[in-house]
Design an enzyme around this catalytic site. Structure first.
Site, PDB file in Angstrom:
ATOM      1  N   LYS A  21       0.834  -1.201   0.000  1.00 14.75           N
ATOM      2  CA  LYS A  21       0.000   0.000   0.000  1.00 14.75           C
ATOM      3  C   LYS A  21       0.872   1.256   0.000  1.00 14.75           C
ATOM      4  O   LYS A  21       1.930   1.293   0.646  1.00 14.75           O
ATOM      5  CB  LYS A  21      -0.896  -0.041   1.246  1.00 14.75           C
ATOM      6  CG  LYS A  21      -1.904   1.070   1.390  1.00 14.75           C
ATOM      7  CD  LYS A  21      -2.756   0.833   2.643  1.00 14.75           C
ATOM      8  CE  LYS A  21      -3.798   1.918   2.857  1.00 14.75           C
ATOM      9  NZ  LYS A  21      -4.635   1.653   4.057  1.00 14.75           N
TER      10      LYS A  21
ATOM     11  N   SER B 212      -9.273   2.202   3.174  1.00 17.60           N
ATOM     12  CA  SER B 212      -8.410   2.939   2.274  1.00 17.60           C
ATOM     13  C   SER B 212      -7.424   2.041   1.540  1.00 17.60           C
ATOM     14  O   SER B 212      -6.661   2.500   0.691  1.00 17.60           O
ATOM     15  CB  SER B 212      -7.630   3.991   3.076  1.00 17.60           C
ATOM     16  OG  SER B 212      -6.796   3.371   4.061  1.00 17.60           O
TER      17      SER B 212
ATOM     18  N   SER C 282      -9.784  -0.651   7.346  1.00 16.07           N
ATOM     19  CA  SER C 282      -9.216  -0.381   6.030  1.00 16.07           C
ATOM     20  C   SER C 282      -8.505  -1.560   5.381  1.00 16.07           C
ATOM     21  O   SER C 282      -8.103  -1.471   4.227  1.00 16.07           O
ATOM     22  CB  SER C 282      -8.250   0.809   6.106  1.00 16.07           C
ATOM     23  OG  SER C 282      -8.975   2.018   6.214  1.00 16.07           O
TER      24      SER C 282
END
Length: 443
Positions: free
Chosen positions: A81, A157, A181
């Site tokens: 990420k 996210s 998330s």
């Protein structure tokens, strides 16, 4: 597509080379025009690293994996990420203010993945400043779409991470989970996502660009963990990344059981604060029926003394404090209120721990819904924030929790269940998910 563990085994045994695997993956990423999950790659590094991995394997072809120089992810190309530092790559957090920031050192979790043999070949999209648990979009890289239906969200996210896995654009991912998330994107995209026991995975190199990393002796709420296409891959990734830095070591606690029939399973399938849709409810009910058919013990109730509404509200207060501590809006709580909030958090953890003395895992929805259309502010007549209810309890107490796929709707959208395990017994939850997936005929 193979899982990370499967492709590592194929590389180790010479069925395929890391170079072949890496070239194929980079080709899929380059060909993607719809999902927009992988937002930066380092092609030359990836191919050079693959060649080194292949040379290392050839140098010791007869040696078993254990005890030789080949790690459990040897030669496997993976992504992380875009909130983790990777030396020589951008760390933007989806914020235009950091569009030009290039990290000069790897995050601790990146170092550990590489030590296990993984090759970090790219980074995946995030919502701006990781600020949305339901969607993933920012002004730098744009919007990420759900591979099952590009008109729908992949969650946030870590939406780029989950979408990349679902679309076959990576073999393994690492994300972060403060307000679901990891788990929500995993649920919406039909992959696995683990929020480990809080504090289990070190967070050095996971901070806003330009700010110093301040380690905490008592990490709460914010957690980092793996996303994968199988429960077994979650275990591989967690073994590689959990625990402190060298020379210290850490071993995952063994799972409580190795047969599905031996598990004692707590369940809750619905609640007025976030009533599940019929699609989610039907999938959960069918899954629980199939678990019960194995002879596993099913207990249908919340833990004794747990008021789920109160705990969800307490989690909201804890999130407010988290952001105040990390430079957000100052809290208006008094000292007495702060102390009460902290006592409530610790009391909640104690209640769940007593529950896990007699119950092995707790099964519930990850979200009340499946992936919803981009830009939604309400979902099936429910508030947008209702997505938080089901993930709040493990987030508040710090217990390990994973999301796993349990089927598809008639229109092909993934459905998911959440498995919560005992404190620091992450592998009990992982093994249960692995056994359940086998029973359901999936990974």
């Amino acid at each position: 597509m193979f899982t990370a563990g499967e492709i590592a085994e194929r590389i180790r045994t010479g069925q395929v080379t890391s170079r072949e695997v890496t070239e194929e993956l980079l080709g899929r990423i380059a060909a993607d025009t719809e999902v927009n999950a992988v937002v930066e790659i380092r092609r030359e590094y990836a191919l050079t690293a693959a060649d080194r991995a292949d040379a290392a394997r050839v140098a010791q072809p007869e040696k078993p994996l254990e005890g030789c120089g080949l790690g459990p992810l040897h030669g496997v190309p993976v992504t992380v990420k875009d909130c983790f530092d990777v030396a020589g790559m951008h760390t933007t957090w989806g914020n235009p203010a950091f569009a030009d920031y290039v990290a000069d050192e790897d995050a601790v979790v990146v170092k550990k993945l590489q030590r296990a043999g993984a090759q970090i070949v790219g980074k995946t999209n995030v919502h701006t400043m990781l600020g949305d648990f339901g969607q993933t979009a920012n002004e730098i890289y744009g919007r990420t779409n759900n591979p099952a239906d590009v008109t729908r969200t992949p969650g946030g996210s870590s939406g780029g991470a989950a979408a990349a896995l679902a679309a076959g654009l990576t073999y393994l991912e690492y994300g972060s989970d403060l307000v679901g998330s990891i788990r929500l994107p995993a649920a919406y995209c039909g992959v696995y996502g683990l929020k480990p026991t809080n504090g289990l995975v070190p967070q050095g190199g996971f901070q806003v660009p330009g700010t110093p990393y301040v380690p905490s002796e008592m990490p709460i709420l914010s957690t980092i963990g793996p996303l994968a296409r199988s429960a077994a891959d979650l275990r591989i990734a967690l073994r590689a990344t959990a625990g402190p830095e060298a020379p210290y070591t850490y071993d995952l606690a063994a799972p409580r059981h190795r047969a599905l029939k031996d598990y004692r399973v707590g369940i809750v399938t619905d609640h007025p604060a976030a009533p599940v849709t019929s699609e989610v409810g039907d999938a959960l009910s069918d899954t629980i029926d199939r678990i019960a058919a194995t002879g596993a013990k099913i207990v249908d109730s919340w833990p004794d003394g747990v008021d789920p509404d109160e705990q969800a509200e307490e989690f909201s207060r804890q999130v407010e404090l988290f952001f105040a501590l990390h430079g957000g809006e100052p809290t208006t709580m008094t000292v007495d209120q702060l102390l009460t909030t902290e006592r409530n958090r610790l009391a909640a953890r104690a209640k769940w721990q007593r529950y896990f003395e007699d119950i092995d895992v707790f099964l519930c929805p990850t979200s009340f819904t499946v992936a919803f259309p981009h830009g939604s502010t309400t979902i099936d007549g429910r508030p947008y924030e209702a997505q938080v209810f089901w993930i709040a309890h493990a987030s508040l107490t710090g217990h390990p929790a994973l999301s796993m796929p349990i089927g598809r709707t008639a229109t092909g959208l993934p459905t998911a269940a959440q498995v919560i395990g005992p404190w620091h017994e992450d592998d009990t939850a992982i093994t249960f998910a692995e056994l359940l997936a086998q029973h359901l005929g999936s990974r």
